[in-house]
Design an enzyme around this catalytic site. Structure first.
Site, mmCIF file in Angstrom:
data_model
loop_
_atom_site.group_PDB
_atom_site.id
_atom_site.type_symbol
_atom_site.label_atom_id
_atom_site.label_comp_id
_atom_site.label_asym_id
_atom_site.label_seq_id
_atom_site.Cartn_x
_atom_site.Cartn_y
_atom_site.Cartn_z
ATOM 1 N N LYS A 1 0.849 -1.194 0.000
ATOM 2 C CA LYS A 1 0.000 0.000 0.000
ATOM 3 C C LYS A 1 0.885 1.245 0.000
ATOM 4 O O LYS A 1 1.638 1.485 0.940
ATOM 5 C CB LYS A 1 -0.913 -0.002 1.226
ATOM 6 N N LYS B 1 -9.407 13.509 8.326
ATOM 7 C CA LYS B 1 -8.920 13.092 9.632
ATOM 8 C C LYS B 1 -8.800 14.311 10.556
ATOM 9 O O LYS B 1 -8.525 15.420 10.101
ATOM 10 C CB LYS B 1 -7.531 12.449 9.511
ATOM 11 N N ASP C 1 1.728 6.231 5.871
ATOM 12 C CA ASP C 1 0.694 5.402 5.266
ATOM 13 C C ASP C 1 1.166 4.701 4.006
ATOM 14 O O ASP C 1 0.408 3.977 3.374
ATOM 15 C CB ASP C 1 -0.560 6.234 4.983
ATOM 16 N N ASP D 1 -11.818 7.661 3.935
ATOM 17 C CA ASP D 1 -10.595 7.366 4.690
ATOM 18 C C ASP D 1 -10.295 5.870 4.725
ATOM 19 O O ASP D 1 -9.351 5.438 5.377
ATOM 20 C CB ASP D 1 -10.716 7.926 6.114
ATOM 21 N N GLU E 1 -9.287 4.194 2.092
ATOM 22 C CA GLU E 1 -8.798 4.195 0.708
ATOM 23 C C GLU E 1 -7.794 3.096 0.430
ATOM 24 O O GLU E 1 -7.640 2.664 -0.714
ATOM 25 C CB GLU E 1 -8.176 5.563 0.382
ATOM 26 N N ARG F 1 -7.643 -0.101 1.132
ATOM 27 C CA ARG F 1 -8.176 -1.371 0.614
ATOM 28 C C ARG F 1 -8.617 -1.241 -0.849
ATOM 29 O O ARG F 1 -8.641 -2.217 -1.583
ATOM 30 C CB ARG F 1 -9.332 -1.852 1.498
#
Length: 469
Positions: free
Chosen positions: A236, A248, A259, A318, A320, A322
């Site tokens: 990811k 957020k 992330d 949020d 995103e 997956r």
């Protein structure tokens, strides 16, 4: 601030060397074995030990001088149960110098890894001036050095990528780094953008289209032997996650440069695999986006058709990660038959609530593989904990009007429902492992400084080495 040639000029000071004129010997012992060791000590050494009330507790050291008051040996305390982090405790207290450790080769490999991980520094942007002569180096044989350097380098690379600020490591810069990686290892690299991305990876485009840096997928392939298994790594790669329109809160956004931690681990692991020339064919798929806010942002209740032909409804912008993994998993299982697919992602807060920040969750459709990985993780002190793909929770993902929700109808079991969402895109019953990790050390511990962390990299490398050697 960061050169285009970052991949080649990054920090590779692992504090490992092969020669030294006058190395200091580190003598390791736990409290009980040290008592036995005392019986064979020269009287002057024993007097020095007693004068300092030294007991060989974990992380303790005692410097033994020679006749010229230069350090000759160092007694160092470790636990009765072997732990590579004991060495990391010791390093902090050592004076600058060059060292050798008396132990068997297998333990030396593990100690050397811990020594290097403790020596890691992220100081590319530091305003301080460091004295490069102030080092603590460990002497290794060329055999041990060659065995561990790829893994250490992979960990350093993954840590660096996670630690880089998001204005530096945006999708453009990450692409540059992967281009350099592919060149070093003579791997084939496909860069999928623009119309090709919309056509083949619609969910990736949908997530990343709001950013000033366009979304993309990097598809690296190394090795083409028909006799060797194909292992596919997926990471990811959200270089920064604002949450999108479901923004957020400030505290929740502070660490969101991490992330792309899943991509960082996949990149570091791939680098280690190729550097070691493991007996596998390797494919690395990296969906790279920034989840930003603009007039092009995806909205809650939007519906988008995935590469697999599955209509996905956005329940929360949020969630995103997956989405970009879904298209990647589909292409990994349809376009090229893999023997095993492993995806890495900083995917859910639910996994952190269940297991904390230091224990990644592992899901798999093959219990034998997940069991082997978790056992290796314990031995490598790079642990994972298996959570179930509980099929009854699939009902939370299926909406009444037939679409697949990207978040489900309940907040409970969020790590499981996220893994189940991903499982919908696995084709041909391919062996699949999903790792939901933090990718970040909240506090500093021996060998694990605060900041980006290559969680599970050493474990998966060891698993692949054993499984496909």
């Amino acid at each position: 601030m960061i050169s285009k040639n970052f991949f080649n000029i990054r920090n590779k000071e692992f504090s490992l060397i092969q020669k030294a004129k006058h190395p200091i010997k580190i003598i390791l012992s736990d409290k009980n074995s040290f008592e036995k060791l005392k019986s064979s000590m020269a009287k002057n050494i024993l007097n020095w030990v007693n004068f300092n009330s030294y007991e060989s507790l974990v992380g303790s050291i005692l410097c033994i001088p020679d006749n010229n008051f230069k350090i000759k040996n160092i007694y160092a305390g470790i636990g009765k149960k072997f732990s590579l982090w004991d060495i990391a405790c010791i390093i902090k207290k050592l004076p600058f110098g060059e060292y050798e450790i008396e132990c068997n080769e297998n333990n030396l490999k593990k100690y050397a890894i811990a020594w290097s991980l403790e020596s890691y520094k992220f100081n590319y942007f530091s305003n301080k001036i460091y004295n490069k002569k102030n080092k603590k180096n460990l002497i290794l044989t060329s055999k041990v050095s060659n065995a561990i350097t790829p893994v250490v380098d992979g960990c350093y690379l993954a840590r660096d990528l996670i630690n880089l600020p998001p204005n530096i490591l945006n999708p453009n810069k990450l692409e540059e780094i992967i281009v350099s990686l592919a060149k070093q290892h003579k791997a084939k690299l496909s860069i999928i953008k623009h119309k090709n991305l919309i056509r083949n990876y619609p969910l990736v485009h949908f997530v990343g289209r709001a950013s000033e840096c366009e979304p993309r997928v990097l598809d690296l392939k190394w090795g083409d032997s028909e006799k060797l298994p194909l292992i596919t790594l997926i990471g990811k790669g959200v270089t920064f996650d604002s949450g999108g329109l479901d923004l957020k809160p400030p505290k929740g956004m502070e660490l969101m440069k991490k992330d792309m931690g899943g991509a960082a681990v996949a990149i570091g692991l791939g680098h280690a695999i190729m550097s070691s020339n493991l007996n596998i064919n390797l494919r690395i798929i990296l969906p790279i986006v920034e989840n930003a806010v603009s007039d092009k942002s995806m909205r809650p209740s939007d519906i988008i058709k995935s590469a697999a032909g599955i209509n996905v409804e956005i329940g929360n912008t949020d969630a995103e990660g997956r989405l970009i993994l879904a298209d990647s998993l589909y292409h990994a299982t349809v376009s090229n038959k893999s023997n095993l697919i492993i995806d890495f992602a900083t995917l859910t807060g639910a996994a952190r609530i269940a297991l904390g920040t230091e224990l990644p969750a592992i899901f798999s459709n093959n219990n034998s593989i997940s069991k082997k990985i978790t056992e290796i993780g314990e031995n490598e002190e790079d642990p994972l904990w298996e959570l179930p793909l509980h099929e009854h929770y699939n009902s939370y993902l299926d909406l009444e009007n037939g679409q697949l929700s990207n978040i489900g109808s309940t907040a409970y079991g969020g790590a499981i429902t996220a893994a189940l969402f991903l499982s919908r895109f696995i084709q041909n019953k391919t062996n699949w492992v999903h790792i939901d990790l933090m990718g970040w050390n909240l506090i500093s511990k021996p060998g694990r400084p605060k900041g980006g962390e290559a969680m599970t990299l050493r474990t998966i490398y060891e698993f692949l080495s054993k499984e496909y050697s």
